[in-house]
Motif scaffolding. Structure first.
Motif, PDB file in Angstrom:
ATOM      1  N   ALA A  74       0.100   4.666   0.664  1.00 15.22           N
ATOM      2  CA  ALA A  74      -0.594   5.731   1.203  1.00 15.22           C
ATOM      3  C   ALA A  74      -0.199   6.936   1.508  1.00 15.22           C
ATOM      4  CB  ALA A  74      -0.995   5.452   2.698  1.00 15.22           C
ATOM      5  N   GLY A  85      -6.023   7.463   7.201  1.00 16.61           N
ATOM      6  CA  GLY A  85      -4.638   7.247   5.963  1.00 16.61           C
ATOM      7  C   GLY A  85      -4.924   5.711   5.868  1.00 16.61           C
ATOM      8  N   TYR A  86      -5.905   5.442   5.402  1.00  9.34           N
ATOM      9  CA  TYR A  86      -6.161   4.279   4.749  1.00  9.34           C
ATOM     10  C   TYR A  86      -6.258   4.708   3.125  1.00  9.34           C
ATOM     11  CZ  TYR A  86      -6.817   0.808   8.635  1.00  9.34           C
ATOM     12  OH  TYR A  86      -6.445  -0.122   9.476  1.00  9.34           O
ATOM     13  N   ILE A  87      -6.243   4.241   2.378  1.00 11.89           N
ATOM     14  CA  ILE A  87      -6.785   4.142   1.063  1.00 11.89           C
ATOM     15  C   ILE A  87      -8.380   4.115   0.128  1.00 11.89           C
ATOM     16  CG2 ILE A  87      -6.100   3.517  -1.901  1.00 11.89           C
ATOM     17  CD1 ILE A  87      -3.059   2.866  -0.667  1.00 11.89           C
ATOM     18  N   MET A 105       0.888  -1.536  -0.285  1.00  9.79           N
ATOM     19  CA  MET A 105      -0.059  -0.091   0.298  1.00  9.79           C
ATOM     20  C   MET A 105       1.036   0.906   0.465  1.00  9.79           C
ATOM     21  SD  MET A 105      -2.809  -1.647   0.138  1.00  9.79           S
ATOM     22  CE  MET A 105      -4.013  -0.925   0.304  1.00  9.79           C
ATOM     23  N   GLY A 139      -7.839  -1.938   2.429  1.00  5.77           N
ATOM     24  CA  GLY A 139      -8.019  -2.777   3.834  1.00  5.77           C
ATOM     25  C   GLY A 139      -6.643  -2.333   4.602  1.00  5.77           C
ATOM     26  N   ASP A 140      -6.244  -2.693   5.834  1.00  2.00           N
ATOM     27  CA  ASP A 140      -4.887  -3.010   6.796  1.00  2.00           C
ATOM     28  C   ASP A 140      -4.433  -4.437   5.699  1.00  2.00           C
ATOM     29  OD1 ASP A 140      -2.597  -3.824   7.540  1.00  2.00           O
ATOM     30  OD2 ASP A 140      -3.591  -2.034   8.824  1.00  2.00           O
ATOM     31  N   ALA A 141      -3.384  -3.129   4.895  1.00  2.94           N
ATOM     32  CA  ALA A 141      -2.631  -4.956   4.270  1.00  2.94           C
ATOM     33  C   ALA A 141      -2.691  -5.652   4.760  1.00  2.94           C
ATOM     34  CB  ALA A 141      -1.644  -4.455   3.358  1.00  2.94           C
ATOM     35  N   GLY A 142      -1.367  -5.599   6.080  1.00  5.99           N
ATOM     36  CA  GLY A 142      -0.592  -6.035   7.307  1.00  5.99           C
ATOM     37  C   GLY A 142      -2.065  -7.057   7.895  1.00  5.99           C
TER      38      GLY A 142
END
Ligand code: URA
Length: 209
Positions: free
Chosen positions: A135, A192-194, A133, A199-202
């Motif tokens: 961002a 801070g999310y695209i 991501m 969502g949160d890739a990690g």
């Protein structure tokens, strides 16, 4: 100015759709990210130099071509970048892998290095910095700076999804680094999310949260 390459191969686009889907579970998410990384590696290596060689086929002597000994280094940014490494290694199995870990200082909001472990010969390698991501671009840009400070010269940045804000920052701070992405999304939200992103890739890769 660096270039942004949107890798719009139908297989990549198809798989990214399922990566984005919130109903895709950890196992499938991981497998899809791995597959897309392989497909992206195929595209990103298009400019690898070739050299002539002579071989004997069972039938005749033949001039053919091989990749001209160019050494590659993969640099995943911890932790989500790890999810794309194996997929790339399927096509570039001899690549060495370095790691860069960064955290955001809560006061300055600037990325700070907490872990950097690199192949000893990074100055001679073509390096692919990996972060699913892109961002704000802060981590990617700081990772690239960390590599340049250690002598890296030839860098590419590979991401699954980028926000325009992240592309802008990396292009401003590293005009020599081309960016390879599967998609450029709309914007970054207040957290801070695209958007729409994935969502949160990690968290989605490692099943945390
Ligand atoms: N990092 C992520 O994992 N997802 C985003 O949308 C932005 C940053």
């Amino acid at each position: 100015m660096s270039q942004v390459h949107v890798l719009d191969h139908p297989l990549i686009q198809h798989k990214v759709t399922f990566i984005r889907d919130k109903n895709t579970g950890t196992k499938e998410f991981r497998e899809l990210v791995d597959e897309v990384a392989t497909l992206m590696a195929y595209e990103i290596t298009r400019d690898m130099p070739l050299e002539d060689t002579t071989i004997e086929t069972p039938v005749a002597t033949c001039q053919s071509r091989v990749i001209s000994g160019k050494k590659v280094g993969l640099i995943p940014i911890l932790r989500a970048g790890l999810g794309m490494v194996d997929g790339i290694l399927k096509l570039i199995p001899a690549a060495k892998v370095g790691h860069v870990g960064l955290y955001r200082d809560p006061e300055t909001l600037k990325p700070v290095e907490y872990y950097v472990k690199l192949p000893s010969d990074i100055t001679e390698r073509d390096l692919i910095v990996i972060d699913p991501m892109l961002a704000t671009g802060g981590s990617a840009s700081a990772a690239i700076t960390a590599l340049k400070n250690r002598g890296a010269k030839n860098l590419k940045l590979m991401c699954l999804i980028a926000a325009p804000e992240g592309i802008k920052l990396v292009q401003e701070e590293h005009p020599d680094v081309d960016i390879y992405v599967a998609a450029v999304d709309q914007y970054l939200n207040d957290h801070g999310y695209i958007v729409p992103g994935l969502g949160d890739a990690g968290d989605r890769l490692f099943g945390t949260k």
